[in-house]
Design an enzyme around this catalytic site. Sequence first.
Site, PDB file in Angstrom:
ATOM      1  CD  GLU A  60      -3.822  -2.303   7.149  1.00  9.07           C
ATOM      2  OE1 GLU A  60      -2.778  -2.638   6.616  1.00  9.07           O
ATOM      3  OE2 GLU A  60      -4.337  -1.181   6.992  1.00  9.07           O
ATOM      4  CD  GLU A  63      -3.196   5.759   6.550  1.00 11.47           C
ATOM      5  OE1 GLU A  63      -3.100   5.824   5.309  1.00 11.47           O
ATOM      6  OE2 GLU A  63      -2.306   5.248   7.273  1.00 11.47           O
ATOM      7  N   GLY A 118       2.659  -1.048   4.309  1.00 14.28           N
ATOM      8  CA  GLY A 118       2.748   0.378   4.018  1.00 14.28           C
ATOM      9  C   GLY A 118       4.197   0.792   3.804  1.00 14.28           C
ATOM     10  N   GLY A 119       4.797   1.331   4.840  1.00 14.04           N
ATOM     11  CA  GLY A 119       6.143   1.895   4.738  1.00 14.04           C
ATOM     12  C   GLY A 119       7.155   0.974   4.080  1.00 14.04           C
ATOM     13  CB  SER A 142       4.677  -1.549  12.104  1.00 18.93           C
ATOM     14  OG  SER A 142       4.271  -0.190  12.244  1.00 18.93           O
ATOM     15  CG  HIS A 176      -6.005   2.133   4.960  1.00 19.88           C
ATOM     16  ND1 HIS A 176      -5.614   3.105   5.853  1.00 19.88           N
ATOM     17  CD2 HIS A 176      -4.988   1.240   4.905  1.00 19.88           C
ATOM     18  CE1 HIS A 176      -4.393   2.810   6.300  1.00 19.88           C
ATOM     19  NE2 HIS A 176      -4.002   1.682   5.742  1.00 19.88           N
ATOM     20  N   GLY A 189       2.015   2.458  10.715  1.00 17.86           N
ATOM     21  CA  GLY A 189       2.973   3.539  10.557  1.00 17.86           C
ATOM     22  C   GLY A 189       3.609   3.996  11.853  1.00 17.86           C
ATOM     23  CG  ASN A 229      -1.710   1.248   1.404  1.00 18.27           C
ATOM     24  OD1 ASN A 229      -1.765   2.065   0.486  1.00 18.27           O
ATOM     25  ND2 ASN A 229      -2.325   1.425   2.564  1.00 18.27           N
ATOM     26  CD1 TRP A 230       3.580   0.901  -2.986  1.00 15.34           C
ATOM     27  CD2 TRP A 230       3.775   2.247  -4.775  1.00 15.34           C
ATOM     28  NE1 TRP A 230       4.363   0.258  -3.910  1.00 15.34           N
ATOM     29  CE2 TRP A 230       4.495   1.055  -5.022  1.00 15.34           C
ATOM     30  CE3 TRP A 230       3.753   3.233  -5.763  1.00 15.34           C
ATOM     31  CZ2 TRP A 230       5.195   0.834  -6.220  1.00 15.34           C
ATOM     32  CZ3 TRP A 230       4.440   3.007  -6.959  1.00 15.34           C
ATOM     33  CH2 TRP A 230       5.156   1.824  -7.168  1.00 15.34           C
ATOM     34  CE  LYS A 231      -0.323   3.395   4.703  1.00 17.69           C
ATOM     35  NZ  LYS A 231      -0.329   3.532   6.143  1.00 17.69           N
TER      36      LYS A 231
END
Length: 248
Positions: A166, A96, A232-233, A211, A94, A172, A9-11
């Site tokens: 999640e 967010e 993500g990251g 994470s 998600h 994150g 998930n590149w966001k």
Amino acid sequence: MRRKLVAGNWKMHGTLAENTALLASVVAGAQGLNCDLAVCVPFPYLAQAQLALSGTPVHLGAQNLSEHAKGAYTGEVSASMLKDFACAFVIIGHSERRSLYGETDAMVAAKFVAAQAAGLTPILCVGESLQERESGVTEAVVARQLDAVIAVAGIAAFARAVVAYEPVWAIGTGLTATPAQAQAVHAFIRARLAQHDAIVAAGVVIQYGGSMKPSNAAELLSQPDIDGGLIGGAALVADDFLAICRAA
Ligand code: PGA
């Protein structure tokens, strides 16, 4: 037998130049891996990613979509537009989106249905906040989020969907749910689905997200109900993403 799925998930990250390098590295490293792979990129980069991933084992996904099929919805992107760019997956609900953009359980359910109607596989995100975990309502929150979709889409729809657990406090933050904490919620999710249909529940891929990184992936992914990761990251660093894929 469920096949593991690792999805990036590149966001809201990336540039044309950065993506070219990242996609090339992911494609090069994806050969011979024994899991399914996807990258969920920002809308403007769908065409770039489609071209880079065409003919490779890496699937393309998006991070959101409109619940509407078409019409006067300025700024929105429909499921059929995502299909036009050969998306296989789309992340739905998600945390967010839920917390920053006010997506309700009902909107999430409508988006889930819209995705499937166009032939996309939704990756339905569920998970509790830190406050919810500390007040002991993790299962109630996850059940509410799942039930809202089951009520609208039906349980059979989960034969063509992915669930991502999640925990919001792990996204994150560098905090990861312990393998036991994650496994407990994954088993709860599967059991909740099994109340409606045991066969569908046994087949659904349930990813962990929050994470996940090379140093903790193997242990998380060895849990019986953890069928992959939503990353993500670490998905922005090819070596890290591929190390997680190898762990799967
Ligand atoms: P993270 O994000 O891996 O950076 O914690 C996961 C996600 O939000 O999907």
